[in-house]
Design a protein around this motif. Structure first.
Motif, PDB file in Angstrom:
ATOM      1  N   PRO A 247      31.422  58.373  50.160  1.00 33.27           N
ATOM      2  CA  PRO A 247      30.589  57.615  49.211  1.00 33.27           C
ATOM      3  C   PRO A 247      31.376  57.137  47.997  1.00 33.27           C
ATOM      4  N   LEU A 248      32.278  57.958  47.471  1.00 35.04           N
ATOM      5  CA  LEU A 248      33.051  57.546  46.310  1.00 35.04           C
ATOM      6  C   LEU A 248      33.999  56.403  46.655  1.00 35.04           C
ATOM      7  N   GLU A 249      34.648  56.487  47.822  1.00 34.70           N
ATOM      8  CA  GLU A 249      35.530  55.398  48.251  1.00 34.70           C
ATOM      9  C   GLU A 249      34.747  54.097  48.424  1.00 34.70           C
ATOM     10  N   TYR A 250      33.565  54.215  48.986  1.00 35.46           N
ATOM     11  CA  TYR A 250      32.731  53.037  49.177  1.00 35.46           C
ATOM     12  C   TYR A 250      32.299  52.455  47.838  1.00 35.46           C
ATOM     13  N   LYS A 251      31.946  53.308  46.900  1.00 33.57           N
ATOM     14  CA  LYS A 251      31.472  52.888  45.583  1.00 33.57           C
ATOM     15  C   LYS A 251      32.542  52.126  44.822  1.00 33.57           C
TER      16      LYS A 251
END
Length: 284
Positions: A277-281
């Motif tokens: 999720p952090l990479e996507y964000k």
């Protein structure tokens, strides 16, 4: 041709009454395709030698050059005259039915062969097509309005009607088929409204008053996905949207999208997108 490729061109939308006269009990053919929706009256229609009982809410669809015979006493109906493509859109005048023995061999409109919807290669008759009544009426009305983009709108309307008609026709049992579709849609609506809550297959089935196994079977038959997979996919889609648009922590987004465990959310998200999720964000 595949069904997705059609762009119907509507040549007429007519509400008519068929009384005793020259068109009854006489083999007829038409130069373009026909969609009939029966408003009032009952009787039968013989199409290419096969007889079908028809009455209020019946829908009949067939291609150009199909031979048919009206066998009724008094009937009101909507007739949509159309081609499956715009190849002959320059010909806008209406073609009246003609006696089959006088039909020209060089009809301008060739029959379309559908590879993914063979039902449309022959006549298609649905005895109870009440669900299509309103869109067919809307199409016939639009034909007479002649507003901006009417041809485009009518084409889209008729394509939608044909697809819905085909779905209804393909249901093994019309009543149970429509009931199954309604059940799947109700489940989807429930998920849309409650995905942020702590729900699962058992909770959804209980709320909708179905056995979990029955609901899962019906749902997969009409969506191609299991109920569990659809719920998780919907939650992940919501999480992806929130990650892009809201300044929330990963834990907050996990909870807001219905995941009770942030670690499980991260694993599921990475399996779905290939990123945490952090990479996507933070990615472009």
């Amino acid at each position: 041709m595949n069904l997705e490729a059609i762009q119907p061109f509507i040549r007429q939308g007519l509400t008519a009454q068929l009384l005793l006269g020259k068109y009854l009990f006489t083999p007829l053919k038409t130069r373009d395709c026909r969609l009939f929706y029966i408003l009032e009256g009952s009787g039968s229609m013989t199409i290419e030698g096969k007889s079908y009982a028809i009455g209020p809410s019946s829908v009949v669809l067939f291609q150009a050059a199909t031979e048919y015979i009206w066998q009724i006493e008094n009937m009101r109906y909507i007739a949509i005259n159309f081609d499956y493509t715009w190849e002959h859109a320059s010909i806008r005048r209406t073609f009246a039915p003609m006696r089959a023995d006088l039909f020209p061999k060089d009809n301008f409109s060739d029959q379309i062969i559908f590879s993914d919807a063979p039902e449309l290669n022959t006549s298609l008759v649905l005895k109870d097509g009440a669900a299509l009544g309103e869109p067919i009426k809307a199409l016939a009305l639009e034909y007479h309005m002649k507003e901006d983009f009417s041809d485009v709108l009518m084409s889209a309307l008729l394509k939608s009607i044909i697809i819905r008609l085909l779905r209804m026709y393909r249901a093994p049992e019309q009543n149970s088929g429509r009931k199954g579709i309604a059940t799947a849609r109700t489940a989807i609506e429930y998920i849309q409204n409650h995905f942020q809550e702590n729900i699962n297959n058992q909770v959804i089935a209980k709320e909708l008053h179905f056995h979990p196994a029955y609901l899962s079977r019906i749902f997969k038959a009409h969506t191609g996905m299991s109920l569990h997979a659809f719920l998780q996919d919907y939650r992940l889609q919501a999480a992806m949207e929130m990650l892009r648009t809201q300044d929330l922590s990963i834990g907050q987004i996990a909870q807001a999208s219905g995941f009770q465990d942030a670690a499980y959310f991260t694993r599921a998200f990475k399996n779905h997108t290939g990123k945490t999720p952090l990479e996507y964000k933070t990615s472009d």
